[in-house]
Design a protein around this motif. Structure first.
Motif, short mmCIF file in Angstrom:
data_model
loop_
_atom_site.label_atom_id
_atom_site.label_comp_id
_atom_site.label_asym_id
_atom_site.label_seq_id
_atom_site.Cartn_x
_atom_site.Cartn_y
_atom_site.Cartn_z
N PRO A 24 21.57 53.36 16.94
CA PRO A 24 21.62 54.11 18.20
C PRO A 24 23.05 54.17 18.72
O PRO A 24 23.85 53.26 18.45
CB PRO A 24 20.73 53.27 19.14
N THR A 25 23.38 55.21 19.46
CA THR A 25 24.75 55.41 19.92
C THR A 25 25.28 54.22 20.71
O THR A 25 26.42 53.79 20.52
CB THR A 25 24.83 56.68 20.79
N SER A 26 24.45 53.65 21.58
CA SER A 26 24.91 52.54 22.43
C SER A 26 25.27 51.32 21.59
O SER A 26 26.26 50.63 21.86
CB SER A 26 23.83 52.18 23.45
N ILE A 27 24.47 51.03 20.57
CA ILE A 27 24.74 49.87 19.71
C ILE A 27 25.97 50.15 18.85
O ILE A 27 26.83 49.26 18.68
CB ILE A 27 23.51 49.56 18.84
N HIS A 28 26.08 51.36 18.32
CA HIS A 28 27.25 51.73 17.52
C HIS A 28 28.53 51.55 18.33
O HIS A 28 29.52 50.99 17.84
CB HIS A 28 27.11 53.17 17.04
N ASN A 29 28.52 52.01 19.58
CA ASN A 29 29.71 51.92 20.43
C ASN A 29 30.07 50.47 20.74
O ASN A 29 31.25 50.10 20.78
CB ASN A 29 29.49 52.70 21.72
N LYS A 30 29.03 49.64 20.96
CA LYS A 30 29.30 48.24 21.26
C LYS A 30 29.91 47.53 20.07
O LYS A 30 30.84 46.71 20.21
CB LYS A 30 28.02 47.54 21.71
#
Length: 402
Positions: A24-30
């Motif tokens: 997911p985008t949020s996990i990738h960014n983190k």
């Protein structure tokens, strides 16, 4: 008379996280930010502890190109230290060696970078002096014993060696700048700040010879929390405090599924393990290894993984399951096969007989060129071969159908 400092290594700023798909985008960014956030925690600690200086023992950047993004972020943290009158002593390692190709971003004058030859840099504050010894990798592959070039110079209250290298005989990393513990002890330093090995390890206590590990795990082999050391060094002793800095922790978890009878029970067991990890302190990347499962379904692991990942969504402190490995319960599978048909009973009976092993290797022992090099198999060796044959047979039945 006392000094204090932070010892960190192997920041690998802007490192790609390998082995992950469909995040997911949020996990990738983190994850993308995790190495930077971990290093910010290092600097926060240095400022809060009011240390005299910070030691960075190599591999600041993940690659020899030193991305501009990574250099800018690093300089920002160096400027924060300068504002707090904190010096920095750093060496470059095999990943960010001096011979790489990059657009240079100047660092503030509180940062002291060691050249490719072993050099002494001196820190002086309030009539307390420290000699720091170290070198930066000129190229990626430094295989000579650079430790031989470290020579203690008198005239300082404390002596600290900085070395990005590998303990001889260790297989964790490539053998760069190899050394033995006795080599370090012979140099009469008060502290050895090591780098290169990503696992935290105290090789010696008097004087401390320390691998702090990296500040942020980057793949499934770099498990557990990562961080740096806060060190208080006096004439009498050294006090070390490990400071966790991980933003995301990688873990491999075993699950005993011997009492599981249905898919739903297995799902709930996995969800319980996930919820136990969700304490708010860290986010987790988790690999599950399920043992003793008494269910047959070749798609079980992929279905379960998809559902667990869907459940996670956009959680702030996530527990993302990246893989599921199901260890076959061979005894249970064999028992079920034996109940199905007399054919399997006859098939497995063959693997129990020493005569069957003798028949299988008969032609090899009769070969005119091979027999003279072979010794007679012992009873134990025959049992081991039969066991391996049975496990291979079960594996083929599972993977290719019966």
């Amino acid at each position: 008379m006392e000094i204090s400092f932070i010892h960190c290594a192997d920041l690998h700023l802007d490192s790609p996280m390998v082995g992950l798909k469909n995040l997911p985008t949020s996990i990738h960014n983190k994850l993308k930010e995790s190495t930077f956030i971990a290093f910010k925690k290092v600097i926060d600690t240095a400022i809060n502890k009011k240390v005299d200086f910070v030691i960075i023992a190599g591999d600041i950047y993940d690659g020899e190109d030193r991305s501009i993004r990574a250099q800018i972020r690093f300089r920002e943290e160096m400027l924060r230290l300068k504002e707090n009158q904190i010096e920095v002593y750093l060496v470059h390692g095999n990943h960010d060696h001096l011979n790489g190709s990059w657009i240079n971003i100047d660092l503030p004058d509180n940062v002291q970078v060691f050249p490719s030859m072993v050099t002494i840099k001196q820190f002086i504050k309030n009539n307390v002096s420290v000699n720091l010894y170290g070198f930066s990798y000129e190229t990626r592959h430094v295989k000579e014993r650079k430790i031989d070039e470290y020579i203690r110079s008198e005239g300082a209250n404390f002596h600290i060696g900085i070395l990005h290298g590998n303990l001889e005989g260790s297989t964790d990393h490539r053998a760069y700048a190899p050394f033995q513990v006795k080599d370090l002890l012979a140099k009469k330093m008060d502290y050895w700040a090591l780098g290169h090995i990503h696992k935290r390890e105290l090789l010696e206590t008097i004087p401390p010879i320390v691998y702090p590990g990296n500040t942020q795990g980057r793949h499934k082999k770099e498990t557990e929390e990562k961080g740096c050391y806060f060190v208080e060094l006096s004439e009498k002793d050294a006090r070390l405090e490990f400071i966790p800095t991980s933003e995301v922790v990688w873990e491999s978890l075993k699950i005993d599924a011997s009492n599981v009878k249905t898919f739903d029970e297995l799902y709930r067991l996995c969800r319980k393990k996930i919820d136990e990890r969700r304490d708010g302190s860290y986010s987790f990347i988790v690999s599950f290894e399920i043992e003793q499962l008494q269910m047959e379904d070749s798609f079980l692991d992929s279905d379960l993984l998809e559902i667990l990942q869907q459940d996670e969504g956009d959680s702030e402190s996530f527990v993302w399951v990246t893989s599921i490995k199901i260890q076959e319960n061979t005894e249970w599978l064999k028992d079920n096969l034996l109940k199905e048909s007399a054919f399997y009973e006859e098939l497995f009976a063959v693997t129990k007989e020493n005569e069957a092993v003798d028949d299988a290797v008969f032609s090899l022992y009769q070969h005119p060129k091979a027999y003279r090099f072979l010794e007679e198999l012992t009873a134990d060796e025959k049992r081991d071969l039969a066991k391996e044959a049975e496990e291979l047979l079960l594996s083929m039945l599972v993977n290719y159908g019966r």
